[in-house]
Enzyme design. Structure first.
Site: not given
Ligand code: GDP
Ligand code: MG
Length: 161
Positions: A20, A60, A123, A126, A137
């Site tokens: 990212k 997303y 973070n 991805h 994707e």
């Molecule tokens: P991943 O698969 O571990 O990347 O997590 P997810 O698919 O649940 O979410 C996608 C991305 O959205 C995450 O990597 C974070 O960058 C962001 N994200 C997820 N949950 C949160 C949240 O509660 N707050 C914020 N600001 N970003 C979030």
């Molecule tokens: Mg995810």
């Protein structure tokens, strides 16, 4: 399954990995690629990319109802990303283990997020969450196939039984 591709005689799968914008700006591209290489995964495509908003929204789309969706899309489009395809045995799950939990404060030390990040909204990386997501994707980010190379490293028999 049609998701399993054959690289020589070795059964493999592919996943979509993206460094990212924070990971790129902080200079962690080499560090992150190195972890996948050392594990024994194979790089099948790599590009820098300034993500248009529509691509981030599509990537997303399952999170579109979340309150952080707008911030997430802005974050992904805030600078260049490094988009990659990695291949290997069970690479989708293995990559998620290398990456660590979504919230970096809950990611184990030794994982990419555990070692390099503190905020869920910054973070660093991805990784696809399933073989089906990976296929979707890869089509979204590498649909034109540019830079995608089907190859098997000569050392593969020293990595795979
Ligand atoms: P991943 O698969 O571990 O990347 O997590 P997810 O698919 O649940 O979410 C996608 C991305 O959205 C995450 O990597 C974070 O960058 C962001 N994200 C997820 N949950 C949160 C949240 O509660 N707050 C914020 N600001 N970003 C979030
Ligand atoms: Mg995810």
């Amino acid at each position: 399954s049609r998701h399993v591709v054959r690289a020589g005689r070795f059964e493999t799968e592919r996943t979509y990995i993206m460094i990212k914008p924070d990971g790129v700006q902080r200079g962690h591209v080499g560090e992150i690629i190195s972890r996948f290489e050392k594990k024994g995964m194979v790089l099948k495509a790599l590009k820098t990319y300034q993500c248009p908003k529509a691509v981030a929204e599509e990537h997303y789309k399952d999170l579109s109802s979340k309150p952080f969706f707008g911030d997430l899309v802005n974050y992904i489009c805030s600078g260049p990303v490094v988009a990659m395809i990695w291949e290997g045995p069970g690479v989708v799950k293995s990559a998620r283990l290398l990456i660590g939990a979504t919230n970096p404060l809950e990611s184990a030390p030794g994982t990419i997020r555990g070692d390099l990040a503190v905020e869920v909204g910054r973070n660093v990386i991805h990784g696809s969450d399933s073989v089906e997501s990976a296929e979707r994707e890869i089509e979204l980010w590498f649909g034109d196939k540019a830079g995608v190379v089907d190859w098997t490293p000569t050392i593969t028999p020293w990595v795979r039984e």
